[in-house]
Design an enzyme around this catalytic site. Structure first.
Site, PDB file in Angstrom:
ATOM      1  N   LYS A  68     -22.313 -49.962  30.910  1.00 41.50           N
ATOM      2  CA  LYS A  68     -20.908 -50.308  30.696  1.00 41.50           C
ATOM      3  C   LYS A  68     -20.751 -51.801  30.976  1.00 41.50           C
ATOM      4  O   LYS A  68     -21.352 -52.328  31.923  1.00 41.50           O
ATOM      5  CB  LYS A  68     -20.027 -49.481  31.651  1.00 41.50           C
ATOM      6  CG  LYS A  68     -18.529 -49.672  31.455  1.00 41.50           C
ATOM      7  CD  LYS A  68     -17.712 -48.792  32.402  1.00 41.50           C
ATOM      8  CE  LYS A  68     -16.209 -48.941  32.174  1.00 41.50           C
ATOM      9  NZ  LYS A  68     -15.411 -48.093  33.067  1.00 41.50           N
ATOM     10  N   SER A  72     -12.271 -42.578  34.725  1.00 42.11           N
ATOM     11  CA  SER A  72     -12.883 -43.364  33.651  1.00 42.11           C
ATOM     12  C   SER A  72     -14.290 -42.937  33.246  1.00 42.11           C
ATOM     13  O   SER A  72     -14.791 -43.393  32.222  1.00 42.11           O
ATOM     14  CB  SER A  72     -12.909 -44.842  34.028  1.00 42.11           C
ATOM     15  OG  SER A  72     -11.622 -45.395  33.878  1.00 42.11           O
ATOM     16  N   SER A 109     -11.788 -45.387  30.914  1.00 41.24           N
ATOM     17  CA  SER A 109     -12.153 -46.682  30.375  1.00 41.24           C
ATOM     18  C   SER A 109     -13.598 -46.755  29.869  1.00 41.24           C
ATOM     19  O   SER A 109     -13.932 -47.637  29.093  1.00 41.24           O
ATOM     20  CB  SER A 109     -11.932 -47.759  31.426  1.00 41.24           C
ATOM     21  OG  SER A 109     -12.802 -47.573  32.529  1.00 41.24           O
TER      22      SER A 109
END
Lengths: 482, 95, 485
Positions: A76, A175, A151
């Site tokens: 990420k 997330s 997210s």
């Protein structure tokens, strides 16, 4: 190869079925072919990936390969990667090539993993749809008109789309778990302090926790083995031994006590999701578990408390983005104030600015007690709910999200409706306990996630239960049609 | 709790955020909605509850007093917007 | 109506740790810009603080030294504001739960009375970097070497009523932190700085007037001048019917005046909240007792001991007890020479003079305490006179050897041969007939004073080496004989 798990790929590498270079090239080709649509990567690093793969193959040839040697993953874009742009999904850091590695990245490098690149995300991890990314939203491979969640939406979309077998994520209010649910993969938020936060760009420090995302619980266990551990660079990292999470995967679930919080099965929730989750619970009963009702009476306060605590911490954490030492600086500032205000005004997107302002307000003179202190008190009530419930049962289960993936743009106009999508995940971050989302069916051809919650440091038990469920079902083996 | 333009301007200044004139109203509405949402908390009596700043009641670990970081100026300043003579440059500060 | 000043002080003492409070970068002074600012100090995205245990130990040690409450649970808070030399956009400090609670120090006023000044609290925090405004025409340069240096902010009660009291308090705190070895006390380098809060009111009033804060004053003299100036400024304004604005002022040492700082932020709203990247610092009795066991002798206790053990005057005892290195030096000289009073005179006189002239710290004195003690022994055993001793001392300072070596090589041994002295006395009497006549004709009770002239001449003739007692005795004997004859 598309639906292969990390465990299977590790096997293939070990038996020489394919090399790490071949495997890596396969995923790079997939990214090339598919990511124009999915937009799940912000940065792809083919040269670095192939170099790492080559080194991994050499290591294997020399007989010193570990479990993870040569396995491709993606990070990420919230994790700092030395020499590679680390944008956190923001224009603010579009030009930021990190001069250092996050501890998690360092761990994967040491384990011999190959990094394919950096995945898309909501800007500074603030969002539940990936739509707040400066680089445009990632799309859900099951229906590209839909969001992948957020997210860590890029990580989830890339795994579901077969662009990487695993990826790191971070979870501040859901997330990891929410995009895992929406994309039909498995994602674990570990106990707060289990995985180092050093080099993981902070959104809300007391809630942020990095974790694995992959197809299966077994893959999550393999990744957590690499990620977890004490880090002297992170004061909130906990100095506790890390078990081998793969060793307990096959433990029996006989006698496992499952708690179903009534608050997770009421209110605004898609009935198809309730049905799928209930079916999953029956599966656990078949595996020998017992089920009882528990209560988490303060669940409805989790979103209010979260939307004070997280923005308050964020408003302070994001003050360092001032255009002085790194990151975006506006053109031709007339003076210092102008530089601050325009660099931050132009560098941050709408949702980030909104949360910074909420947090600034909540901490400002005269409001601290009514908002921030109050939220911290509510936080304790919520934690106590979990402590009480988990004194009666081993694992709490319920839906990960109230709805399956929604359409791009559907909830953009109304921030509050977006916030409500995190209703079942957010309270866990306040309490600091671990939770995992596993695929458990479909609603309108879109994946549904089952959330399992355990006590502090109960990752082994969660992964064990999830793995046993996945041995008995094949939801996690479904792949989006082409 | 409802915020007006002045509140938004004051908060934006504290947070050093440039907000376009035409966006202020929308921010005011959005922020007011969020504050309405969080105001649910006020209904709960929390008088005797100790605030919980961290998930676990862990305590601070102490680092040994050792110099472990050497000069990394050139490396760290590669990402800086403006540097001269080893100093980060900002528009002149008037005290 | 009489005016009265009310003064409270905030002292920032840089703690003498090797590394920073939250990072492993060096705290050494004077490095090239930004060469001691690591990723954490630069607040790179994702970096996190880890607390330096040595800063904790030093803060607790200070708390114990001022008999303060120790915070068994203390918490770091964030003080949020934007400034280019504040990399994170907040300063990590302790607002709600400081490591040191209320304590006190006693100061000695000019009239010898003791006044107790309360210390409200002392808390740990990180220093900011430096903004350099003069280096470039339109830009300010930022050096973050100092960012993250541990500070102990020591906040007093508004207990002081004059600039002199304030300076006595600052000196006392300075002496304590340097004695404890937790701060190098170097004010010129900014290791010890002071913010002065000053207000005035009519004597006898309960209410405080509006106060001003003069920031970052870095010498005892400037503190005194800044406060005195500020008191006068405020009284002038009030007597003209004006109003004191609560504000931050900057002391300009060149102009010897404070001026209003152009307000950086209309209304400061620091939005303090507990730092979520750091956990509460929790200590127990064992920890505190371990630190307490290392508490060195402090100036007040040492002064009492000096009065008792060495029978020094109150003033000498106060001066010599203030600093550990000075006290240690004095005691070594006193014990070597076996004469505390003589040692005190020399340490506070000749030694201090040369240290000051050469801007040298007593630790770096070219004449060691043992060497000075050796010199004093030679005065005591009449090998040299006190006057010659000063000459010897200067030679020792210049590196010409020990006292005995200098005395030997320069032939400075005192002349005690009575024959030689007698002949010098006779020569002087013979060569100064007019003065002899005056002596002879003077009233006997005036003669004692007049003998000084002849003393000087004889000592001059002997190049200072003649034993003054012998010279005096002989002169008196011979001149009185002339007078009586």
């Amino acid at each position: 190869m598309l639906d292969k798990t990390l465990a299977e790929l590790a096997q293939g590498l070990a038996t020489g079925e394919f090399s790490s270079v071949e495997l890596t090239q396969h995923y790079l080709d997939r990214i090339n072919a598919e990511d124009g649509t999915l937009n799940s990567f912000i940065t792809v690093t083919p040269e670095q990936a192939l170099a790492q793969a080559e080194a991994a193959d050499q290591l294997r040839a020399a007989g010193s390969a570990g479990t993870f040697t040569g396995l491709p993953i993606a990070h990420k874009d919230i994790f700092c990667t030395q020499g590679v742009r680390t944008s956190c999904g923001s224009k603010m850091l579009d030009n930021f090539v990190s001069p250092y590695n996050a501890t998690v990245v360092e761990h994967f490098n040491q384990a011999g993993a190959v990094s394919l690149g950096k995945t898309n995300m909501d800007e500074f991890a603030m969002g539940s749809s990936n739509e707040s990314s400066f680089y445009g939203p990632a799309r859900n491979p099951w229906n590209t008109d839909c969001v992948p969640g957020g997210s860590s939406g890029g990580s989830a979309a890339a795994i579901a789309g077969g662009l990487t077998p695993g990826a790191t994520g971070s979870d501040t209010g859901g997330s990891i778990r929410q995009p895992a649910a929406l994309c039909g993969i498995t994602g674990l938020k570990p106990t707060y302090g289990r995985v180092s936060r050093y080099g993981m760009i902070a959104y809300a420090s007391s809630l942020d926790q990095g974790g694995p995302m992959a197809r299966t619980a077994e893959d999550n266990a393999m990744m957590l083995n690499v990620m977890a551990g004490f880090d002297p660079k992170d004061s909130t990292s906990l100095d506790r031994p890390v078990p081998d999470y793969t060793l307990t995967l096959n433990d029996s679930l006989k006698g496992l006590k499952i708690g179903l919080p009534k608050e997770f099965f009421s209110g605004e929730i898609d009935p198809q999701i309730t049905t799928q989750v209930q079916n999953a619970i029956r599966e656990f009963e078949a595996l020998g578990a017992t089920v009882q009702e528990v209560s988490l009476p303060n669940t409805h306060l989790a979103i209010p408390a979260y939307y004070i605590i997280a923005p308050a911490e964020a408003s302070s954490n994001l003050s360092r983005f001032d255009g002085v030492r790194y990151g975006y600086r506006c053109e031709d500032p007339t003076d210092l104030e102008d530089m601050y205000k325009r660099s931050r005004g132009e560098g941050f997107g709408e949702e980030v600015k909104r949360r910074i302002m909420v947090g600034t307000y909540a901490l400002s003179e005269g409001f601290y007690d009514a908002y921030y202190k109050k939220a911290l008190q509510i936080r304790r009530l919520i934690q106590q709910d979990y402590v009480n419930a988990l004194s009666e049962v081993d694992i709490i289960m319920g839906p990960t999200t109230p709805h399956p993936a929604f359409k791009l743009g559907e909830k953009n106009a109304d921030p509050i409706s977006m916030y409500m999508e995190d209703i079942f995940t957010i309270s866990l971050n306040l309490a600091g306990m671990p939770g995992i989302s596993v695929p458990c069916g479909f609603a309108n051809q879109l994946p549904v996630g089952l959330q399992m919650i355990g006590n502090y440091f109960a990752e082994e038990r969660l992964l064990n239960a999830a793995h046993q469920f996945q041995q008995a079902t094949d939801w996690h083996k479904q792949t989006p049609g082409q | 709790m409802s915020l007006d333009r002045t509140d938004v301007e004051k908060i934006a200044h504290l947070a050093r955020l440039n907000i376009a004139e035409q966006d202020i109203q929308e921010y005011a509405e959005n922020l007011s909605n969020i504050l309405d949402l969080v105001d649910q908390m006020q209904a709960v009596d929390t008088q005797d509850i100790t605030p919980m700043a961290h998930p676990m009641d862990a305590i601070q670990r102490l680092r040994l007093d050792e110099v472990t970081e050497g000069n990394q100026r050139d490396h760290l300043q590669t990402v800086a917007p403006a540097v001269e003579a080893g100093l980060f440059q900002v528009p002149k500060v008037i005290e | 109506m009489e005016w009265e000043a009310v003064i409270g002080l905030e002292i920032h003492a840089q703690l003498a740790t090797k590394s920073k409070i939250f990072s492993g970068a060096s705290t050494a002074f004077g490095a090239e810009p930004n060469t001691q600012a690591c990723a954490v100090d630069l607040a790179l995205p994702g970096t996190l603080p880890v607390f330096n245990g040595e800063a904790l130990r030093m803060a607790v040690l200070f708390g114990l030294a001022i008999d303060a409450e120790i915070g068994y649970t203390s918490v770091f808070d964030r003080k949020n504001y934007f400034y280019p030399d504040l990399p994170k956009g907040y300063q990590t400090s302790q607002l709600f739960h400081p490591i040191v609670g209320t304590g006190y120090v006693d100061i000695t006023l000019d009239d010898g009375t003791i006044k107790r000044v309360g210390v409200t609290r002392a808390h740990l925090e990180e220093d900011a970097g430096k903004s350099l405004h003069e280096e470039f025409p339109n830009m300010t340069g930022i050096d973050l070497n100092r960012a993250g240096t541990p500070l102990l902010e020591i906040v007093s009660e508004p207990d002081m009523r004059s600039a002199e009291e304030a300076v006595a308090y600052v000196k006392k705190i300075h002496a304590i932190v340097t004695n404890l070895g937790i701060c190098d006390g170097n004010m010129a380098e900014g290791s010890f700085r002071c913010d002065c809060n000053v207000s005035v009111r009519y004597k006898g009033e309960e209410e405080f007037g509006n106060r001003t804060e003069s920031k970052n004053i870095n010498s005892f003299r400037f503190i005194e001048k800044a406060i005195k100036g500020e008191i006068i400024r405020q009284i002038d304004i009030l007597e003209d019917g004006g109003h004191i604005t609560q504000e931050t002022r900057l002391y300009d040492a060149n102009k010897d005046e404070t001026r209003s700082m152009r307000s950086k932020e209309e209304a400061n709203d620091y939005r303090y909240f507990p730092c979520p990247d750091l956990l509460p610092i929790v200590i127990d009795d064992d920890y505190v007792n371990q630190v307490r066991a290392t508490l060195p002798e402090l100036p007040d206790a040492r002064k009492a001991r000096f009065l008792e053990q060495y029978k020094l005057s109150d003033y000498d005892a106060m001066v010599l007890s203030a600093y550990r290195d000075l006290s240690h030096y004095f005691e070594t000289v006193a014990n070597t020479a076996g004469d505390a009073k003589l040692a005190a005179n020399w340490v506070m006189g000749e030694l201090s003079k040369l240290l000051n002239q050469n801007d040298t710290d007593i630790k770096d004195s070219p004449v060691s305490a043992e060497q000075l003690g050796g010199l004093l022994l030679r005065i005591k055993d009449n090998t040299i006179t006190g006057k010659i001793a000063k000459q010897v001392f200067e030679a020792m300072w210049a590196g010409e050897g020990s006292a005995d070596e200098v005395i030997e090589s320069k032939g400075l041994k005192q002349v005690t041969d009575s024959g030689a002295i007698e002949s010098m006395v006779d020569d002087v009497i013979a060569a100064n007939q007019p003065q002899v006549d005056q002596y002879v004709n003077a009233e006997p009770d005036k003669r004692g004073k007049m003998i000084g002239f002849f003393m000087g001449k004889v000592m001059q003739a002997s190049q200072g080496k003649a034993n003054p007692g012998q010279v005096q005795g002989l002169l008196k004997q011979k001149l009185d004989a002339l007078a009586d004859g």
